[in-house]
Design a protein around this motif. Sequence first.
Motif, PDB file in Angstrom:
ATOM      1  N   GLY A  12       0.803  -1.217   0.000  1.00 37.89           N
ATOM      2  CA  GLY A  12       0.000   0.000   0.000  1.00 37.89           C
ATOM      3  C   GLY A  12       0.834   1.264   0.000  1.00 37.89           C
ATOM      4  O   GLY A  12       0.447   2.284  -0.587  1.00 37.89           O
ATOM      5  N   GLN A  13       2.009   1.229   0.639  1.00 36.99           N
ATOM      6  CA  GLN A  13       2.874   2.405   0.700  1.00 36.99           C
ATOM      7  C   GLN A  13       3.563   2.694  -0.630  1.00 36.99           C
ATOM      8  O   GLN A  13       3.960   3.837  -0.882  1.00 36.99           O
ATOM      9  CB  GLN A  13       3.932   2.206   1.783  1.00 36.99           C
ATOM     10  N   HIS A  14       3.714   1.691  -1.460  1.00 39.11           N
ATOM     11  CA  HIS A  14       4.512   1.861  -2.672  1.00 39.11           C
ATOM     12  C   HIS A  14       3.717   1.787  -3.969  1.00 39.11           C
ATOM     13  O   HIS A  14       4.259   2.092  -5.034  1.00 39.11           O
ATOM     14  CB  HIS A  14       5.627   0.805  -2.709  1.00 39.11           C
ATOM     15  N   LEU A  15       2.461   1.388  -3.911  1.00 35.28           N
ATOM     16  CA  LEU A  15       1.663   1.323  -5.138  1.00 35.28           C
ATOM     17  C   LEU A  15       1.062   2.696  -5.400  1.00 35.28           C
ATOM     18  O   LEU A  15       0.365   3.256  -4.546  1.00 35.28           O
ATOM     19  CB  LEU A  15       0.556   0.274  -5.000  1.00 35.28           C
ATOM     20  N   GLN A  16       1.331   3.261  -6.557  1.00 34.37           N
ATOM     21  CA  GLN A  16       0.886   4.610  -6.877  1.00 34.37           C
ATOM     22  C   GLN A  16      -0.618   4.666  -7.091  1.00 34.37           C
ATOM     23  O   GLN A  16      -1.222   3.732  -7.614  1.00 34.37           O
ATOM     24  CB  GLN A  16       1.586   5.117  -8.143  1.00 34.37           C
ATOM     25  N   CYS A  17      -1.206   5.792  -6.679  1.00 33.49           N
ATOM     26  CA  CYS A  17      -2.622   6.027  -6.956  1.00 33.49           C
ATOM     27  C   CYS A  17      -2.749   6.438  -8.419  1.00 33.49           C
ATOM     28  O   CYS A  17      -2.006   7.310  -8.901  1.00 33.49           O
ATOM     29  CB  CYS A  17      -3.168   7.118  -6.038  1.00 33.49           C
ATOM     30  N   LEU A  18      -3.640   5.811  -9.131  1.00 36.42           N
ATOM     31  CA  LEU A  18      -3.779   6.053 -10.571  1.00 36.42           C
ATOM     32  C   LEU A  18      -4.416   7.414 -10.848  1.00 36.42           C
ATOM     33  O   LEU A  18      -5.196   7.920 -10.028  1.00 36.42           O
ATOM     34  CB  LEU A  18      -4.615   4.939 -11.196  1.00 36.42           C
ATOM     35  N   MET A 165     -25.414  13.970 -14.801  1.00 36.66           N
ATOM     36  CA  MET A 165     -23.976  13.881 -15.059  1.00 36.66           C
ATOM     37  C   MET A 165     -23.721  13.282 -16.436  1.00 36.66           C
ATOM     38  O   MET A 165     -23.819  12.068 -16.630  1.00 36.66           O
ATOM     39  CB  MET A 165     -23.304  13.033 -13.983  1.00 36.66           C
ATOM     40  N   ALA A 166     -23.396  14.111 -17.412  1.00 38.60           N
ATOM     41  CA  ALA A 166     -23.081  13.617 -18.750  1.00 38.60           C
ATOM     42  C   ALA A 166     -21.681  13.018 -18.800  1.00 38.60           C
ATOM     43  O   ALA A 166     -21.410  12.100 -19.571  1.00 38.60           O
ATOM     44  CB  ALA A 166     -23.199  14.742 -19.775  1.00 38.60           C
ATOM     45  N   ARG A 167     -20.778  13.532 -17.973  1.00 35.83           N
ATOM     46  CA  ARG A 167     -19.423  13.021 -17.851  1.00 35.83           C
ATOM     47  C   ARG A 167     -19.104  12.840 -16.365  1.00 35.83           C
ATOM     48  O   ARG A 167     -19.642  13.569 -15.518  1.00 35.83           O
ATOM     49  CB  ARG A 167     -18.381  13.968 -18.480  1.00 35.83           C
ATOM     50  N   ILE A 168     -18.227  11.896 -16.070  1.00 38.95           N
ATOM     51  CA  ILE A 168     -17.880  11.603 -14.679  1.00 38.95           C
ATOM     52  C   ILE A 168     -16.362  11.482 -14.563  1.00 38.95           C
ATOM     53  O   ILE A 168     -15.694  10.957 -15.456  1.00 38.95           O
ATOM     54  CB  ILE A 168     -18.526  10.287 -14.200  1.00 38.95           C
ATOM     55  N   ARG A 169     -15.835  11.950 -13.448  1.00 33.77           N
ATOM     56  CA  ARG A 169     -14.413  11.790 -13.160  1.00 33.77           C
ATOM     57  C   ARG A 169     -14.209  10.436 -12.485  1.00 33.77           C
ATOM     58  O   ARG A 169     -14.773  10.170 -11.417  1.00 33.77           O
ATOM     59  CB  ARG A 169     -13.926  12.930 -12.250  1.00 33.77           C
ATOM     60  N   VAL A 170     -13.415   9.603 -13.116  1.00 36.66           N
ATOM     61  CA  VAL A 170     -13.170   8.250 -12.624  1.00 36.66           C
ATOM     62  C   VAL A 170     -11.666   7.967 -12.628  1.00 36.66           C
ATOM     63  O   VAL A 170     -10.876   8.700 -13.240  1.00 36.66           O
ATOM     64  CB  VAL A 170     -13.899   7.191 -13.483  1.00 36.66           C
ATOM     65  N   ALA A 171     -11.286   6.902 -11.930  1.00 35.60           N
ATOM     66  CA  ALA A 171      -9.890   6.479 -11.941  1.00 35.60           C
ATOM     67  C   ALA A 171      -9.552   5.877 -13.298  1.00 35.60           C
ATOM     68  O   ALA A 171     -10.319   5.093 -13.853  1.00 35.60           O
ATOM     69  CB  ALA A 171      -9.635   5.467 -10.831  1.00 35.60           C
ATOM     70  N   SER A 172      -8.402   6.247 -13.817  1.00 39.09           N
ATOM     71  CA  SER A 172      -7.950   5.657 -15.073  1.00 39.09           C
ATOM     72  C   SER A 172      -7.699   4.165 -14.884  1.00 39.09           C
ATOM     73  O   SER A 172      -7.203   3.740 -13.840  1.00 39.09           O
ATOM     74  CB  SER A 172      -6.652   6.328 -15.544  1.00 39.09           C
ATOM     75  N   GLN A 173      -8.038   3.398 -15.891  1.00 38.57           N
ATOM     76  CA  GLN A 173      -7.751   1.966 -15.856  1.00 38.57           C
ATOM     77  C   GLN A 173      -6.240   1.758 -15.957  1.00 38.57           C
ATOM     78  O   GLN A 173      -5.590   2.328 -16.826  1.00 38.57           O
ATOM     79  CB  GLN A 173      -8.437   1.265 -17.015  1.00 38.57           C
ATOM     80  N   LEU A 311      -5.119  -8.174  -6.056  1.00 43.80           N
ATOM     81  CA  LEU A 311      -6.425  -7.560  -6.346  1.00 43.80           C
ATOM     82  C   LEU A 311      -6.783  -6.463  -5.345  1.00 43.80           C
ATOM     83  O   LEU A 311      -7.211  -5.374  -5.762  1.00 43.80           O
ATOM     84  CB  LEU A 311      -7.504  -8.649  -6.402  1.00 43.80           C
ATOM     85  N   PRO A 312      -6.617  -6.669  -4.030  1.00 44.46           N
ATOM     86  CA  PRO A 312      -6.897  -5.556  -3.104  1.00 44.46           C
ATOM     87  C   PRO A 312      -6.004  -4.344  -3.350  1.00 44.46           C
ATOM     88  O   PRO A 312      -6.461  -3.198  -3.250  1.00 44.46           O
ATOM     89  CB  PRO A 312      -6.631  -6.171  -1.726  1.00 44.46           C
ATOM     90  N   ALA A 313      -4.718  -4.582  -3.689  1.00 44.44           N
ATOM     91  CA  ALA A 313      -3.816  -3.460  -3.950  1.00 44.44           C
ATOM     92  C   ALA A 313      -4.257  -2.678  -5.180  1.00 44.44           C
ATOM     93  O   ALA A 313      -4.223  -1.439  -5.197  1.00 44.44           O
ATOM     94  CB  ALA A 313      -2.395  -3.976  -4.127  1.00 44.44           C
ATOM     95  N   SER A 317      -5.340   1.274  -5.584  1.00 39.58           N
ATOM     96  CA  SER A 317      -4.729   2.237  -6.503  1.00 39.58           C
ATOM     97  C   SER A 317      -5.774   2.986  -7.321  1.00 39.58           C
ATOM     98  O   SER A 317      -5.512   4.068  -7.831  1.00 39.58           O
ATOM     99  CB  SER A 317      -3.748   1.524  -7.445  1.00 39.58           C
ATOM    100  N   LEU A 318      -6.955   2.405  -7.450  1.00 40.30           N
ATOM    101  CA  LEU A 318      -8.059   3.074  -8.140  1.00 40.30           C
ATOM    102  C   LEU A 318      -8.779   4.063  -7.234  1.00 40.30           C
ATOM    103  O   LEU A 318      -9.669   4.784  -7.680  1.00 40.30           O
ATOM    104  CB  LEU A 318      -9.071   2.040  -8.642  1.00 40.30           C
ATOM    105  N   GLY A 319      -8.413   4.069  -5.946  1.00 39.62           N
ATOM    106  CA  GLY A 319      -9.128   4.912  -4.988  1.00 39.62           C
ATOM    107  C   GLY A 319     -10.415   4.299  -4.521  1.00 39.62           C
ATOM    108  O   GLY A 319     -11.274   4.984  -3.969  1.00 39.62           O
TER     109      GLY A 319
END
Length: 400
Positions: A12-18, A165-173, A311-313, A317-319
């Motif tokens: 968790g400390q080293h995996l970047q948030c996307l 909401m026509a557009r939504i802010r989401v985490a990048s895949q 998978l949990p990590a 990273s997707l928030g």
Amino acid sequence: MLTPAEADQLIGQHLQCLPIESLPLAQCAGAVLRENIYAERDQPPYDRVAMDGVALDSHAVSAGERSFRIQATQAAGDTPLTLDAPANCIEVMTGAVLPLGCDSVVPVERLTIERGHATLMPDAPVEPWQNVHRRATDTRQGALLLSAGQRLRAPEIAIAASAGMARIRVASQPMLAVISTGNELVEPGEPVLAHQVRRSNAYAIVSALREHGFQRVADDHIRDDAAELRERLHFHLETHDVLVLSGGVSMGRFDLVPQVLGELGVRTIFHKVAQRPGKPLWFGVAPSGAAVFGLPGNPVSTLVCLTRYVLPALRGSLGQTPQPVQRMALAAPVSVTPPLTYFIPVRLEQDDWGRDWAVPAPTNGSGDFTGLAGTEGFVELPPGPNTYVKGFVTRLYRWS
């Protein structure tokens, strides 16, 4: 060696948030929301007719009126009409705005309609606001509907649409690469010799990733050759966010993955976790920021480590909001001999009272992936030596 909890913390400390991207609503299914969504207006936005029938003033019924002249028809989407007189009613359709001057809807099956009049059946009840979905009884304008971190399934997509909401802010895949290593691996459908095995781990990993909503998944097979490993891993480190490798991380002469990754500048965060199966688990971070998971090559170890850590990590990273840990009672005693955290596959069964129990389904070693058929996942038992009795409650990790 690290405990599983310590391994979790280091990952968790080293995996970047996307990063975040804005997508059209129609492209957001399965994505993780990275903004809060609030109600655009009251929901329902008006007093809404809940059944086909007639709308009327309930006070007229209280005064003894049972037959009403049908003044007009109010369809869904029409501007609301106004009741002209208490002796009148307005035919209404489900979803329509309740006409002004009306406070009750009598369903069509409780009416006799003849010659422009609607007559209430003798047993037809009429109460104020019956069959009316009152304005703002679901949500008020400005109320929080969806929180950042939620995965957007069909219900959440509908809620976002209702909020305009026509557009939504989401985490990048993330761009994921699944890499299996080994000279002995042969693709399904190709001729296989007696000393070879089918390449099955990669298919399991890719399937699990896609089942959990990750679609940008590449697949590669690299032989146990240092030069080939160096070339292919360098390419994947430059083009992907996360690498998930299967095999080549133990202590054998041809377990070259940690060495080659080190030559490519990947920093080892940890190697080995005090657990069975999956003890050789490896995790590191490249100069590019790419995270690398080196899973042991035995099939059961691969799936356990993927489910327990990878998978949990990736969800983190997707928030994505962390999933609550599910706990389950053992249906039979299990003895743990080594001083290692023990993961044992289980089937789920219900007793006579409808309670779920985890039925141990041990495999014939970490290479016996056929023994996983029909299992729901695995439970995590503390290090031994100890015997955990029937009814012992512990963590359950599901394959899906």
